[in-house]
Design a protein around this motif. Structure first.
Motif, PDB file in Angstrom:
ATOM      1  N   VAL A  54      48.469  38.331  46.400  1.00 23.63           N
ATOM      2  CA  VAL A  54      46.996  38.558  46.385  1.00 23.63           C
ATOM      3  C   VAL A  54      46.419  38.261  45.026  1.00 23.63           C
ATOM      4  O   VAL A  54      45.346  37.694  44.955  1.00 23.63           O
ATOM      5  N   GLY A  55      47.008  39.025  43.985  1.00 26.99           N
ATOM      6  CA  GLY A  55      46.400  38.629  42.706  1.00 26.99           C
ATOM      7  C   GLY A  55      46.366  37.265  42.259  1.00 26.99           C
ATOM      8  O   GLY A  55      45.306  36.724  41.910  1.00 26.99           O
ATOM      9  N   SER A  56      47.357  36.425  42.709  1.00 31.54           N
ATOM     10  CA  SER A  56      47.450  34.979  42.049  1.00 31.54           C
ATOM     11  C   SER A  56      46.344  34.207  43.041  1.00 31.54           C
ATOM     12  O   SER A  56      45.520  33.335  42.528  1.00 31.54           O
ATOM     13  N   GLY A  57      46.357  34.459  44.512  1.00 33.45           N
ATOM     14  CA  GLY A  57      45.258  34.095  45.079  1.00 33.45           C
ATOM     15  C   GLY A  57      43.739  34.265  44.837  1.00 33.45           C
ATOM     16  O   GLY A  57      43.176  33.319  44.786  1.00 33.45           O
ATOM     17  N   VAL A  58      43.435  35.513  44.848  1.00 33.82           N
ATOM     18  CA  VAL A  58      42.122  35.910  44.274  1.00 33.82           C
ATOM     19  C   VAL A  58      41.749  35.321  43.131  1.00 33.82           C
ATOM     20  O   VAL A  58      40.739  34.762  42.766  1.00 33.82           O
ATOM     21  N   PHE A  59      42.654  35.794  42.167  1.00 33.40           N
ATOM     22  CA  PHE A  59      42.150  35.324  40.531  1.00 33.40           C
ATOM     23  C   PHE A  59      42.082  33.881  40.494  1.00 33.40           C
ATOM     24  O   PHE A  59      41.187  33.257  39.383  1.00 33.40           O
TER      25      PHE A  59
END
Length: 499
Positions: free
Chosen positions: A446-451
């Motif tokens: 999620v972190g990689s995808g969102v940011f």
């Protein structure tokens, strides 16, 4: 250590005594000795390392070496993607003129390079962590039966294989899509998340409830120390010799970590030779833990289960912000107006990892006068202020000011890991850390995808908006931790007064 108990359970085996001692120590708090003692398992010499040392060796060197390889590889791979994409698009370093004259309009090619680099980071991260999301829970829960050492060895071989694929790409100048192949191979072995799960489970096996928070913090400080050294070495080495030689060190470090775990780490749980990896039992154990609150829910199962979910949510949000924003630091520093070179990027990454050590020191000091929850809140406040400075940083001095304000940003995660561990019985530690490993994999995803998606989408109106967004997100776990601590204090006061 209670020698009489360990001798009664597993006579003659020092390794099994370690596991039994942890069970008896933890049971003194929960009063569930008989329920937490594992069923008798066939003893085997495989629980001992081939060359046992005269002093017990723990998993801190495994964590140190594995994190060293990750911290050395991550910024270098991003810079390599930047350089390869710049070469393919014909971007020849016009950012230098922007550094000398801020009035020069931004080169359109630079935004294209930033966008493509962020997207490739996203694809590589999504591929690796999507596979790890399925593999890590299996490995983590399986280690509760088969032992911790396999989960410390196999992922290191997978990460070494990934480094080998990256080297082939660099030697032959293959398309960057092959980076994704290497990432998938590493994800199939559990990747670094499986090593984290194995190391933290090992610490839970060999520590009591009172010392667990600090032991977890020591393990996380190993992350910071190795990351700091790798960042300094990587930046200078890349500038002097390019990318290939540092990646040979990444490969060697992963192999050294696997070799150390195989030769010297003593097993902390008695292995069951009949334990199967590919079975639904591991996922069912995690589901039982979160659907019922586990065997340690005592009288108030509903409130206990609610705390388990809420602390897991806090952990998810905090770690998602950590990993999501970490991917953007190098991109933010490479482009205008900062335009950092390899050396400054290395120093910046070292300053970020130094916060692991300052957080460990701060946690130890604050534990003398504050409860763990308030320590976590101080750490979150440090992280929020640092992110706010990053969001508006347009000079080198301001960027390093943000790194300085984040000096306690890692104080929250060891507290959350410790609180989750204390909410379950010793017999459920494997299922717990399997779920934590699953959550951590999801955090990467999620972190990689969102940011990595948010960064190129907000370049046109506020380059540092992702850092501002991260600071706002951290207000949620701050509120949850504060409310739960106030409820616990009120409950303790009511029990003490008998009202």
């Amino acid at each position: 250590m209670d020698d009489s108990d360990t001798a009664a359970i597993l006579p003659g085996d020092v390794l099994n005594a370690i596991s039994a001692d942890h069970t008896s120590n933890s049971d003194s708090f929960d009063h569930k000795e008989e329920a937490d003692v594992p069923s008798p398992l066939p003893t085997t010499r495989s629980v001992r390392p081939p060359f046992p040392c005269w002093r017990p060796l723990s998993v801190e060197p495994v964590m140190f070496l594995s994190m060293f390889s990750v911290a050395l590889q991550a910024p270098l791979s991003t810079q390599y993607l930047w350089d390869r994409i710049s070469e393919d698009l014909g971007y020849n370093g016009s950012k230098r003129s922007e550094c000398s004259n801020s009035s020069v309009p931004a080169d359109p090619l630079q935004k294209d390079v930033e966008t493509l680099t962020a997207h490739w980071n996203l694809y590589i991260s999504l591929g690796g962590f999507a596979v790890g999301l399925l593999v890590v829970p299996l490995l983590g829960s399986w280690s509760d039966l088969a032992g911790r050492r396999p989960v410390l060895i196999l992922p290191n071989f997978g990460m070494a294989l990934q480094a080998g694929v990256y080297l082939v790409v660099m030697y032959l100048k293959l398309p960057v899509v092959y980076f994704l192949v290497g990432r998938l191979l590493s994800g199939l072995s559990g990747d670094f998340n499986a090593i984290l799960a194995g190391c933290f489970a090992y610490v839970a096996d060999t520590s009591d409830r009172r010392s667990r928070t600090f032991r977890v913090a020591v393990l996380e400080a190993c992350l910071g120390l190795s990351g700091m050294l790798a960042s300094i070495i990587g930046g200078q080495w890349r500038r002097a010799q390019g990318y290939i030689n540092p990646f040979w060190l990444v490969l060697a470090t992963n192999l050294a970590s696997a070799l150390y775990a195989y030769l010297f780490v003593r097993e902390s749980v008695p292995p069951d030779p009949s334990a199967k990896l590919l079975t639904s039992r591991h996922h069912k154990a995690v589901w039982h833990l979160y659907s019922t609150g586990g065997n340690g829910s005592e009288g108030s199962g509903g409130f206990h289960r609610c705390k388990l979910w809420l602390y897991t949510l806090c952990f998810f949000l905090v770690v998602t912000v950590h990993f999501g924003s970490r991917d953007l630091y190098v991109l933010y520093e490479l482009s205008s107006p900062l335009c950092w070179g390899p050396a400054l990027i290395g120093y910046g990454s070292a300053a970020q990892h130094l916060a692991y050590l300052s957080s460990l020191l701060g946690l130890k000091i604050m534990q003398y006068c504050l409860k763990d929850s308030w320590v976590a809140l101080v750490g979150l406040a440090s992280n929020i202020t640092g992110l706010l400075v990053f969001s508006v940083a347009d000079t080198t001095q301001l960027m390093f000011t943000g790194y300085g304000l984040c000096f306690l940003f890692m104080a929250a995660t060891p507290v959350l890991r410790s609180k989750l561990s204390k909410l379950v019985d010793p017999s459920e530690q494997g299922a717990l850390f399997a779920s934590v490993a699953c959550v951590e994999s999801l955090c990467f995803l999620v972190g990689s995808g969102v940011f990595n998606s948010l960064y190129p989408a907000t370049l046109h109106f506020m380059k540092g908006f992702p850092f501002l967004f991260a600071a706002i997100i951290l207000l949620i776990p701050s509120g949850i931790i504060g409310i739960l601590q106030c409820l616990d204090q009120r409950r303790d006061h009511r029990d003490a007064t008998g009202s």
